[in-house]
Scaffold this motif. Sequence first.
Motif, PDB file in Angstrom:
ATOM      1  N   ILE A  41       0.859  -1.183   0.000  1.00  0.00           N
ATOM      2  CA  ILE A  41       0.000   0.000   0.000  1.00  0.00           C
ATOM      3  C   ILE A  41       0.895   1.233   0.000  1.00  0.00           C
ATOM      4  O   ILE A  41       1.723   1.401   0.890  1.00  0.00           O
ATOM      5  N   PRO A  42       0.763   2.119  -0.971  1.00  0.00           N
ATOM      6  CA  PRO A  42       1.740   3.199  -1.131  1.00  0.00           C
ATOM      7  C   PRO A  42       1.645   4.313  -0.097  1.00  0.00           C
ATOM      8  O   PRO A  42       2.647   4.891   0.294  1.00  0.00           O
ATOM      9  N   LEU A  61     -10.722  -7.306   6.771  1.00  0.00           N
ATOM     10  CA  LEU A  61     -10.423  -6.972   8.159  1.00  0.00           C
ATOM     11  C   LEU A  61      -9.010  -6.416   8.302  1.00  0.00           C
ATOM     12  O   LEU A  61      -8.774  -5.461   9.059  1.00  0.00           O
ATOM     13  N   ALA A  62      -8.074  -6.996   7.563  1.00  0.00           N
ATOM     14  CA  ALA A  62      -6.689  -6.508   7.601  1.00  0.00           C
ATOM     15  C   ALA A  62      -6.576  -5.130   6.963  1.00  0.00           C
ATOM     16  O   ALA A  62      -5.911  -4.233   7.509  1.00  0.00           O
ATOM     17  N   LEU A  63      -7.221  -4.933   5.825  1.00  0.00           N
ATOM     18  CA  LEU A  63      -7.183  -3.633   5.146  1.00  0.00           C
ATOM     19  C   LEU A  63      -7.816  -2.535   5.984  1.00  0.00           C
ATOM     20  O   LEU A  63      -7.406  -1.370   5.902  1.00  0.00           O
ATOM     21  N   ALA A  64      -8.800  -2.906   6.772  1.00  0.00           N
ATOM     22  CA  ALA A  64      -9.532  -1.917   7.562  1.00  0.00           C
ATOM     23  C   ALA A  64      -8.631  -1.153   8.523  1.00  0.00           C
ATOM     24  O   ALA A  64      -8.949  -0.026   8.918  1.00  0.00           O
ATOM     25  N   GLN A  65      -7.496  -1.740   8.884  1.00  0.00           N
ATOM     26  CA  GLN A  65      -6.556  -1.066   9.785  1.00  0.00           C
ATOM     27  C   GLN A  65      -5.872   0.119   9.110  1.00  0.00           C
ATOM     28  O   GLN A  65      -5.358   1.007   9.789  1.00  0.00           O
ATOM     29  N   TYR A  66      -5.839   0.116   7.777  1.00  0.00           N
ATOM     30  CA  TYR A  66      -5.079   1.117   7.035  1.00  0.00           C
ATOM     31  C   TYR A  66      -5.947   2.048   6.211  1.00  0.00           C
ATOM     32  O   TYR A  66      -5.421   2.904   5.499  1.00  0.00           O
ATOM     33  N   CYS A  67      -7.263   1.866   6.281  1.00  0.00           N
ATOM     34  CA  CYS A  67      -8.169   2.627   5.413  1.00  0.00           C
ATOM     35  C   CYS A  67      -9.242   3.328   6.241  1.00  0.00           C
ATOM     36  O   CYS A  67      -9.809   2.749   7.166  1.00  0.00           O
ATOM     37  N   PRO A 142      -6.789  10.806  -9.574  1.00  0.00           N
ATOM     38  CA  PRO A 142      -5.569  10.834 -10.395  1.00  0.00           C
ATOM     39  C   PRO A 142      -4.319  10.379  -9.653  1.00  0.00           C
ATOM     40  O   PRO A 142      -3.356   9.916 -10.269  1.00  0.00           O
ATOM     41  N   THR A 143      -4.310  10.485  -8.323  1.00  0.00           N
ATOM     42  CA  THR A 143      -3.142  10.076  -7.541  1.00  0.00           C
ATOM     43  C   THR A 143      -3.337   8.715  -6.880  1.00  0.00           C
ATOM     44  O   THR A 143      -2.571   8.338  -5.990  1.00  0.00           O
ATOM     45  N   GLY A 144      -4.344   7.976  -7.324  1.00  0.00           N
ATOM     46  CA  GLY A 144      -4.637   6.686  -6.735  1.00  0.00           C
ATOM     47  C   GLY A 144      -3.716   5.583  -7.210  1.00  0.00           C
ATOM     48  O   GLY A 144      -2.838   5.788  -8.047  1.00  0.00           O
ATOM     49  N   SER A 145      -3.946   4.378  -6.664  1.00  0.00           N
ATOM     50  CA  SER A 145      -3.134   3.206  -7.004  1.00  0.00           C
ATOM     51  C   SER A 145      -4.012   1.972  -7.134  1.00  0.00           C
ATOM     52  O   SER A 145      -5.099   1.897  -6.549  1.00  0.00           O
ATOM     53  N   ILE A 146      -3.517   1.022  -7.899  1.00  0.00           N
ATOM     54  CA  ILE A 146      -4.173  -0.276  -8.076  1.00  0.00           C
ATOM     55  C   ILE A 146      -3.203  -1.361  -7.638  1.00  0.00           C
ATOM     56  O   ILE A 146      -2.035  -1.352  -8.045  1.00  0.00           O
ATOM     57  N   LEU A 147      -3.664  -2.289  -6.821  1.00  0.00           N
ATOM     58  CA  LEU A 147      -2.883  -3.465  -6.449  1.00  0.00           C
ATOM     59  C   LEU A 147      -3.585  -4.694  -6.998  1.00  0.00           C
ATOM     60  O   LEU A 147      -4.752  -4.939  -6.674  1.00  0.00           O
ATOM     61  N   ILE A 148      -2.894  -5.464  -7.848  1.00  0.00           N
ATOM     62  CA  ILE A 148      -3.464  -6.712  -8.341  1.00  0.00           C
ATOM     63  C   ILE A 148      -2.602  -7.871  -7.844  1.00  0.00           C
ATOM     64  O   ILE A 148      -1.373  -7.788  -7.830  1.00  0.00           O
ATOM     65  N   VAL A 149      -3.264  -8.925  -7.403  1.00  0.00           N
ATOM     66  CA  VAL A 149      -2.599 -10.091  -6.831  1.00  0.00           C
ATOM     67  C   VAL A 149      -3.091 -11.325  -7.573  1.00  0.00           C
ATOM     68  O   VAL A 149      -4.305 -11.518  -7.712  1.00  0.00           O
ATOM     69  N   ASN A 150      -2.167 -12.154  -8.040  1.00  0.00           N
ATOM     70  CA  ASN A 150      -2.563 -13.318  -8.825  1.00  0.00           C
ATOM     71  C   ASN A 150      -1.683 -14.525  -8.525  1.00  0.00           C
ATOM     72  O   ASN A 150      -0.454 -14.412  -8.442  1.00  0.00           O
TER      73      ASN A 150
END
Length: 210
Positions: A41-42, A61-67, A142-150
């Motif tokens: 997460i940038p 639940l894990a993401l909720a700590q950072y968002c 415009p300053t957002g990010s995308i994280l893709i996991v595969n």
Amino acid sequence: MTKETWKPDVFETLFQTSDDPWDFETSLYEQKKLAKVLECIPIRPVSFALELGCAIGVSTLALAQYCKRIVSVDASETALEKAKKRCEGLGHVTFIKAFLPQDYPVLAASGCDLVVISEVLYFLSVRDIQRLAGMVTQSLTPTGSILIVNWTGPTDTPCTGDEASDCFMEACRALHWEPDLRVRGGSYRIDRLAGALNSQNSGRASGEEI
């Protein structure tokens, strides 16, 4: 296996048959992979994150700590019920049932700063991956990010993990979103993309393993 996108009833059956069909709760592999995703997460905290493919809510639940705010999406009603119970009491987390890309929540996703797409893309056809890329990039600031996991191991899905990642990134590049980080684990890859305005200032990594 057909090259067409898997239908939502496939996933509903999986979650009705097993409480945790991919062992999100117990797999050391899944735990390490999730920890690495969080490291990618940038900017923290994230004002507004969109999570596509939340399943039973372990990653939510894990993401909720950072968002500060999260909208999490899945095609399975059964999975979403489990996710809601897991995240009960978290007022900044919202769940939406949607089959991607056709039911992409355009209004609910608008203005997000981060989109996380984990273990979803290779279940889609090439055309649907391209469609989803267009929808995601339109939702982001415009300053957002995308994280893709595969997953990059053997699979009978419409695309391999590498094919799905490359297809999504190619579609994003055409819309001026560029990869700025790549991490490879033992059998997965994480790719991060940023808009043209901020991609030049982001760190780069490749070939990393855990």
